[in-house]
Design a protein around this motif. Structure first.
Motif, PDB file in Angstrom:
ATOM      1  N   LEU A   1     -69.709  25.452  -3.959  1.00 41.47           N
ATOM      2  CA  LEU A   1     -69.724  24.303  -4.681  1.00 41.47           C
ATOM      3  C   LEU A   1     -71.203  23.642  -4.453  1.00 41.47           C
ATOM      4  O   LEU A   1     -71.521  22.781  -5.592  1.00 41.47           O
ATOM      5  N   ALA A   2     -72.001  23.954  -3.794  1.00 44.98           N
ATOM      6  CA  ALA A   2     -73.516  23.710  -3.780  1.00 44.98           C
ATOM      7  C   ALA A   2     -74.277  24.547  -4.644  1.00 44.98           C
ATOM      8  O   ALA A   2     -75.462  24.469  -4.746  1.00 44.98           O
ATOM      9  N   GLU A   3     -73.615  25.487  -5.167  1.00 45.17           N
ATOM     10  CA  GLU A   3     -74.251  26.544  -5.992  1.00 45.17           C
ATOM     11  C   GLU A   3     -75.202  27.306  -5.336  1.00 45.17           C
ATOM     12  O   GLU A   3     -76.579  27.725  -5.786  1.00 45.17           O
TER      13      GLU A   3
ATOM     14  N   VAL B   1     -59.812  25.683  -1.340  1.00 42.60           N
ATOM     15  CA  VAL B   1     -60.124  26.527  -0.104  1.00 42.60           C
ATOM     16  C   VAL B   1     -60.217  25.403   1.247  1.00 42.60           C
ATOM     17  O   VAL B   1     -59.779  25.615   2.145  1.00 42.60           O
ATOM     18  N   LEU B   2     -61.287  24.275   0.752  1.00 41.37           N
ATOM     19  CA  LEU B   2     -61.461  23.238   1.934  1.00 41.37           C
ATOM     20  C   LEU B   2     -60.331  22.689   2.068  1.00 41.37           C
ATOM     21  O   LEU B   2     -59.997  22.156   3.366  1.00 41.37           O
ATOM     22  N   ASP B   3     -59.488  22.280   1.298  1.00 36.62           N
ATOM     23  CA  ASP B   3     -58.329  21.441   1.411  1.00 36.62           C
ATOM     24  C   ASP B   3     -57.349  22.048   2.265  1.00 36.62           C
ATOM     25  O   ASP B   3     -56.786  21.920   3.126  1.00 36.62           O
TER      26      ASP B   3
ATOM     27  N   GLU C   1     -72.426  40.445 -18.266  1.00 36.13           N
ATOM     28  CA  GLU C   1     -71.015  40.423 -18.093  1.00 36.13           C
ATOM     29  C   GLU C   1     -70.683  39.536 -17.043  1.00 36.13           C
ATOM     30  O   GLU C   1     -69.596  38.926 -17.217  1.00 36.13           O
ATOM     31  N   ARG C   2     -71.019  39.647 -15.970  1.00 38.31           N
ATOM     32  CA  ARG C   2     -70.781  38.747 -14.688  1.00 38.31           C
ATOM     33  C   ARG C   2     -71.073  37.325 -15.126  1.00 38.31           C
ATOM     34  O   ARG C   2     -70.250  36.641 -14.696  1.00 38.31           O
ATOM     35  N   LEU C   3     -72.264  37.054 -15.586  1.00 38.02           N
ATOM     36  CA  LEU C   3     -72.439  35.522 -16.166  1.00 38.02           C
ATOM     37  C   LEU C   3     -71.450  35.090 -16.976  1.00 38.02           C
ATOM     38  O   LEU C   3     -70.922  33.867 -16.948  1.00 38.02           O
ATOM     39  N   ALA C   4     -70.795  35.895 -17.861  1.00 39.31           N
ATOM     40  CA  ALA C   4     -69.824  35.506 -18.815  1.00 39.31           C
ATOM     41  C   ALA C   4     -68.571  35.114 -18.266  1.00 39.31           C
ATOM     42  O   ALA C   4     -68.125  34.198 -18.308  1.00 39.31           O
ATOM     43  N   VAL C   5     -68.318  35.943 -17.282  1.00 34.29           N
ATOM     44  CA  VAL C   5     -67.061  35.532 -16.539  1.00 34.29           C
ATOM     45  C   VAL C   5     -67.208  34.407 -15.891  1.00 34.29           C
ATOM     46  O   VAL C   5     -66.480  33.506 -15.607  1.00 34.29           O
ATOM     47  N   GLU C   6     -68.456  34.218 -15.017  1.00 25.80           N
ATOM     48  CA  GLU C   6     -68.747  33.025 -14.328  1.00 25.80           C
ATOM     49  C   GLU C   6     -68.588  31.759 -15.278  1.00 25.80           C
ATOM     50  O   GLU C   6     -68.163  30.734 -14.899  1.00 25.80           O
ATOM     51  N   SER C   7     -69.065  31.998 -16.456  1.00 22.61           N
ATOM     52  CA  SER C   7     -69.083  30.714 -17.251  1.00 22.61           C
ATOM     53  C   SER C   7     -67.500  30.573 -17.899  1.00 22.61           C
ATOM     54  O   SER C   7     -67.399  29.351 -17.759  1.00 22.61           O
ATOM     55  N   ASP C   8     -66.892  31.641 -18.048  1.00 21.05           N
ATOM     56  CA  ASP C   8     -65.696  31.410 -18.525  1.00 21.05           C
ATOM     57  C   ASP C   8     -64.896  30.798 -17.402  1.00 21.05           C
ATOM     58  O   ASP C   8     -63.694  29.868 -17.767  1.00 21.05           O
ATOM     59  N   LEU C   9     -64.928  31.122 -16.157  1.00 20.46           N
ATOM     60  CA  LEU C   9     -64.049  30.744 -15.125  1.00 20.46           C
ATOM     61  C   LEU C   9     -64.581  29.754 -14.106  1.00 20.46           C
ATOM     62  O   LEU C   9     -64.113  29.194 -13.164  1.00 20.46           O
ATOM     63  N   ARG C  10     -65.689  29.154 -14.572  1.00 20.05           N
ATOM     64  CA  ARG C  10     -66.549  28.159 -13.555  1.00 20.05           C
ATOM     65  C   ARG C  10     -65.826  27.310 -13.112  1.00 20.05           C
ATOM     66  O   ARG C  10     -65.931  26.945 -11.874  1.00 20.05           O
ATOM     67  N   ARG C  11     -65.148  26.208 -13.957  1.00 23.04           N
ATOM     68  CA  ARG C  11     -64.308  25.164 -13.681  1.00 23.04           C
ATOM     69  C   ARG C  11     -63.235  25.493 -12.685  1.00 23.04           C
ATOM     70  O   ARG C  11     -63.162  24.855 -11.701  1.00 23.04           O
ATOM     71  N   GLU C  12     -62.653  26.488 -13.003  1.00 17.40           N
ATOM     72  CA  GLU C  12     -61.536  27.118 -12.042  1.00 17.40           C
ATOM     73  C   GLU C  12     -61.943  27.392 -10.707  1.00 17.40           C
ATOM     74  O   GLU C  12     -61.193  27.511  -9.571  1.00 17.40           O
ATOM     75  N   VAL C  13     -63.197  28.435 -10.663  1.00 19.45           N
ATOM     76  CA  VAL C  13     -63.342  28.888  -9.625  1.00 19.45           C
ATOM     77  C   VAL C  13     -63.936  27.544  -8.616  1.00 19.45           C
ATOM     78  O   VAL C  13     -63.643  27.630  -7.347  1.00 19.45           O
ATOM     79  N   LEU C  14     -64.568  26.652  -9.046  1.00 16.78           N
ATOM     80  CA  LEU C  14     -65.130  25.481  -8.369  1.00 16.78           C
ATOM     81  C   LEU C  14     -64.014  24.768  -7.895  1.00 16.78           C
ATOM     82  O   LEU C  14     -63.815  24.268  -6.656  1.00 16.78           O
ATOM     83  N   ALA C  15     -62.803  24.669  -8.572  1.00 13.06           N
ATOM     84  CA  ALA C  15     -61.711  23.902  -8.180  1.00 13.06           C
ATOM     85  C   ALA C  15     -61.042  24.851  -7.110  1.00 13.06           C
ATOM     86  O   ALA C  15     -60.543  24.162  -6.194  1.00 13.06           O
ATOM     87  N   ALA C  16     -61.031  25.960  -7.118  1.00 10.97           N
ATOM     88  CA  ALA C  16     -60.464  26.834  -6.240  1.00 10.97           C
ATOM     89  C   ALA C  16     -61.230  26.977  -5.003  1.00 10.97           C
ATOM     90  O   ALA C  16     -60.758  26.953  -3.765  1.00 10.97           O
ATOM     91  N   ALA C  17     -62.646  26.678  -4.812  1.00  9.56           N
ATOM     92  CA  ALA C  17     -63.279  26.507  -3.767  1.00  9.56           C
ATOM     93  C   ALA C  17     -63.079  25.111  -3.075  1.00  9.56           C
ATOM     94  O   ALA C  17     -62.882  25.099  -1.761  1.00  9.56           O
TER      95      ALA C  17
END
Length: 155
Positions: free
Chosen positions: A61-63, A143-145, A124-140
């Motif tokens: 979350l803090a990147e 995890v805290l919740d 390729e990795r950065l493209a995946v991160e860009s595509d799923l960024r919002r979902e990954v941060l929500a999942a992070a």
């Protein structure tokens, strides 16, 4: 057979039965002790995984960590706690990141790539991160919740 012999055999039989009952009781207690120990070990492992997940999710979350790396580590830690956790909607994105990046090289295999190949994998990795960024941060955040509601959140 004399009456004395019969009484002696009965006494020997009772002593054997009492000895075997005592042995069975001690085995039963040992099984209980081992079960409690195993349960405590699982709880300690889960606690350690939760602490690691907490730090990892906060870093994501803090990147402070790549989202791909964080997602892969979160997936593994969640699977250690319960393999079914990554199937939950909140955490499914971690499995998706794994599915889309599992073919990428790591460690020594990555070092053996040419700079051009490494750059291609990075893109390729950065493209995946860009595509799923919002979902990954929500999942992070999920995890805290999840950690806050532990252990009730397993059910």
């Amino acid at each position: 057979m004399t009456e004395t012999t019969a009484w002696l055999l009965l006494l020997v039989g009772l002593i054997l039965i009492a000895g075997l009952a005592g042995y069975a009781y001690s085995l039963w207690r040992e099984v209980g002790r081992r079960k409690r120990f195993r349960e405590e070990e699982v709880q300690r492992a889960n606690h350690n995984c939760l602490e690691s997940l907490d730090g990892l999710a906060r870093a994501m979350l803090a990147e402070q960590v790549d989202l791909t790396e964080g997602s892969l580590r979160c997936k593994v830690l969640l699977e250690i706690i319960d393999p079914g956790l990554v199937e939950r909607d909140a955490f499914r994105v971690f499995a998706e990141v794994h599915r889309r990046t599992s073919h990428l090289h790591t460690h020594a295999a990555r070092a053996a790539l040419t700079p051009r190949e490494r750059m291609g994998e990075d893109r390729e990795r950065l493209a995946v991160e860009s595509d799923l960024r919002r979902e990954v941060l929500a999942a992070a955040q999920a995890v805290l919740d999840f950690k806050q509601r532990w252990p009730a959140s397993l059910h």
